[in-house]
Structures are given as structure tokens and as C-alpha cells.
Design a protein around this motif. Sequence first.
Motif, short mmCIF file in Angstrom:
data_model
loop_
_atom_site.label_atom_id
_atom_site.label_comp_id
_atom_site.label_asym_id
_atom_site.label_seq_id
_atom_site.Cartn_x
_atom_site.Cartn_y
_atom_site.Cartn_z
N TYR A 318 0.28 -3.78 1.51
CA TYR A 318 -0.62 -3.69 0.35
C TYR A 318 -2.07 -3.55 0.81
CZ TYR A 318 -3.04 -4.93 -3.95
OH TYR A 318 -3.87 -4.92 -5.05
N LEU A 325 -5.28 2.63 -3.67
CA LEU A 325 -4.81 2.17 -4.99
C LEU A 325 -6.01 1.91 -5.89
CD1 LEU A 325 -1.97 -0.30 -3.89
CD2 LEU A 325 -1.73 1.98 -4.92
N TRP A 336 2.66 -2.33 -6.11
CA TRP A 336 2.79 -1.59 -4.85
C TRP A 336 4.13 -1.88 -4.18
CZ3 TRP A 336 1.67 2.47 -2.27
CH2 TRP A 336 1.93 2.52 -0.90
N LEU A 339 6.96 -0.15 -6.03
CA LEU A 339 7.02 1.31 -6.10
C LEU A 339 7.01 2.01 -4.75
CD1 LEU A 339 4.70 1.97 -9.18
CD2 LEU A 339 7.19 1.70 -9.14
N ARG A 340 6.52 1.34 -3.70
CA ARG A 340 6.34 2.06 -2.42
C ARG A 340 7.64 2.66 -1.90
NH1 ARG A 340 5.49 -2.47 2.43
NH2 ARG A 340 7.56 -3.38 2.14
N LEU A 343 8.28 6.29 -2.95
CA LEU A 343 7.28 7.33 -2.71
C LEU A 343 7.74 8.30 -1.63
CD1 LEU A 343 4.08 5.07 -2.48
CD2 LEU A 343 4.96 6.27 -4.50
N PHE A 346 1.98 9.70 -1.18
CA PHE A 346 1.23 8.59 -1.77
C PHE A 346 0.93 8.85 -3.24
CE2 PHE A 346 -2.23 5.77 -2.78
CZ PHE A 346 -1.91 4.62 -2.07
N ASP A 348 2.49 10.14 -5.46
CA ASP A 348 3.60 9.91 -6.41
C ASP A 348 3.40 8.60 -7.17
OD1 ASP A 348 4.69 12.10 -5.18
OD2 ASP A 348 6.22 10.98 -4.06
N ILE A 349 2.59 7.72 -6.60
CA ILE A 349 2.39 6.40 -7.19
C ILE A 349 1.84 6.51 -8.62
CG2 ILE A 349 0.07 6.08 -6.23
CD1 ILE A 349 2.36 3.19 -6.11
N ALA A 353 3.77 4.70 -11.45
CA ALA A 353 3.14 3.54 -12.08
C ALA A 353 3.26 3.61 -13.60
CB ALA A 353 1.67 3.45 -11.67
#
Length: 441
Positions: A318, A325, A336, A339-340, A343, A346, A348-349, A353
Motif C-alpha cells: 500500500y 492512489l 488497495w 483490488l490489487r 490488476l 495500475f 485498472d484500479i 474501484a
Amino acid sequence: MTIVRWAPSPTGRIHLGNARPALLNWFFARRNGGKYVLRMDDTDLARSTLEFADGIEVDLEWLGITPDLLVRQSERTELYDAARDRLIADGRLYPCYETADELDRRRARARALGKPPIYDRAGLKLTDADRAALAAEGRKPHWRFRLDGRPVQFADLIKGTQTVNTASMSDPVLIREDGSYLYTLPSVVDDIDLAITHVIRGEDHVSNTGTQIEIIEALGGTVPIFAHHNLLTDAQGQGFSKRLGSQSIADFREAGYEPLAIAVMAAITGTSLPIEAYASLDEIANRLDLSMISHGPARFDPVELDNLNARLLHTMSYEQALPRLTSLGLEGEAIWMLLRDNLTKFADIVDLASLVTGPVEPIVADEDREFLALAKALLPAEPWTIETWSEWTGALKAATGRKGKALFLPLRLALTGRHDGPELKSLLPLVGRTACLARLP
Ligand code: GLU
């Protein structure tokens, strides 16, 4: 003190194949506590631009390389002129007047006779009177370095002992007719002037090295240690080229790849180290020794790049992700960590989200309406934890007899509007009861 240089020609955007020596020199400098010189080989004024040079600096910084010194050959002509004068005075640099056509014809004739197409040193045989007559005709000479014509040996840190026989080579042209320098001499002069200890470059330069060692010796310089690495090729086995517009570093950056993924692919492909999610360039520097570079070709695999990029994101802490972020307005360690794993890039977050923050367009099949209505009724009361999902689905299972996909998929489709995505048990507490109720029909 170890001093290395990476010497790109700013005649285009750099690509993966260029990034390889950029990185290998960086790792070597870091590993040995040395210095890294970025040298712009911009003597070809027709093709070099400041814009490309600036682009190279941007690309290097993005990759995580911070040169200790930047020099531009276009600003160092006096040094090359001094070396030129010295070589002329010592009879090592001599004027030649052949036109390109004439040289072509001679080479063709030599080949037809089954002889090697080596320059016959006609220029050396000209008398002062010949030269004066040529000059009076308005002819301008180009200048060649008189090779020793001997086996030049050097201990290559990657390829082992190498021998380049300069007897089988034409005396190289160092200065063009218009007085401009080709790459060979300025490179040597700078290597001497900047006290370069190690020259790490592509194996396409091995025969150059034979020539350059002779020039260094003719100039009284100290011969550096050489290391010639295998060249990176694309997936089809073709070399990368600036002119063909093959994927530049800038293209990869714009496509959203992690700089470390690009660095690993550019530097570690074709070595005995595994392609994996290294923590940093320094970790690679600690592990990669030049002797691990293989002698065969290094073939870049774009699928491996995608996998590696994803793996780097799945293991990114994180703290590491936080600045990016924050710039996306997506702070929150729980989001984070949830969702990580989903991915591949990056960026795609942002889309993922929205599964937490909404809006979500639920997918509801007619045959699941009744089931989902029951699910809504059985949705546990808050506070929610990581256990809430199994409490809820356990109750639903008991009430309906559904299990597996029939139990979970309708819930996923309603809550996320997608067929796959992050783990629902972690997603649920982040979404919260009110938003979940709104997503259930
Ligand atoms: N400018 C040269 C190249 O890009 C540098 C070669 C060298 O490292 O000496 O090939």
C-alpha cells in the motif's frame, strides 16, 4: 572508482533494446559503488535532435536511473579536434579522396577477384603534390585511421577472451568529408577523458572494440575493460529498431506498464536470473552479475511482460501504491489490498474501484429474481466483517439448497455487474449494507 557510461544516439525514441545497456551499466555501477555517465552521442547533426535527447532523459528517469553526469558530444568538439591533430601528427590519421562510388566499384572488383573488400590504402600513397592537386580541384578529404593490422585481444567480462584481427579490416573512416566526426573517435576520446573504467555495450560492437583499442593506444589512453552483451530481439527474433517504430519505452509507459516490469524484461531476458517480481532495481543490481548474461540471443516475450506486470502489482505494498492512489483519489488500504490482485495495469484500479464506490449496473437473470429477493431479506445486519459473506451465503444455502455457482454467481452479477472480479467476502464490508441493498432487486 568504477565509472561506466551509457551512450545512446539521440536519433529516435529509445526502445527495449536500447534500455538493455542503459540498465546493465546502471546495475554494474550500483553493484560496484561506481558512477554512471549518460553520454549523448549526438555528433550526427543531421539525425540527432535535442527533443530526442530530452526524451531519453525522461525515459531513463522513468526507468529509475539517475545519471551522475550528462555529457553531449556536440559540446566537446575541441577534445576531438585535439585528438585528431595528434593522430595526424603521428601519421595515424590520413586523408583519402575516393568518392563513395569509387569505393563501391573497388569493393565490387575485389569481391569479383575473390579478395576481401578491404580498403587498399591508396590515400596513404598520395604525395604532397597529389594532395595539393586534389585540393585545387576542390576535393575534400575524409580521414582514415591507419590500423596496426594485428590480432587485438581483450578479456571480455561476458564473452571471455576475444580476438579481433584488424588485419582483416579496412582502415576506419573517423572524419567525414564535411569535417564531422563519425562515432568511433569521439567515443574513444570521451572514454579516455571521462576515465571510463568499463564499457558495457551490445555485442554488435565487438569488432569496433578492436579498432577502438588501437585508437586508445595511439592516443596514449588507458584501455577500459569491455563487456559485450547479447542483443535483445522481439518475439519474432528481429532486432528492435528506432526507425521501425517498434515499441519504444515511451509507448510502454503510455500503455500503463510498470517501469520495473520494463526494466526486468529489458535487462534480465537472456540471462540466467529468473524473470520475476523484483522489489527494486537495486535488488536486481545485487543479484545480476555480468557473467550471468547468456551467449545466445535474448528474446523478449510480450506475454511474459504482461504476467510480470500483473505480478508486480499483486505484490505491491500500500505504501508503494499510495502516491498514485492519492493522485487518483483512491486512498484506502483495504481497497488497495482487495483490488490489487485483479490488476493487470495500475490504471485498472479506477474501473475496479467503482465496484466499491459505484455506480454498478446489476445483472439480474429472471430465474434468479426470487433467489435474490430472499438474499436481500437475509442480508445480515451491520457491523460487517470478512465473515459476513459466509454467514450470508450459509443462510441462503440452508434456505434454498443452492450451492456452488448457482449460489454465488447470481450474487456476484447483482452486486458487481460482472462475471468475475475481486473476492466477494472482502468486497462486501467495503461496499456496506446500504449500497448492497440498492444493488439487489
Ligand atoms: N552511440 C553508440 C550506440 O548507440 C554507442 C556505442 C558504445 O557504447 O560505445 O551504438
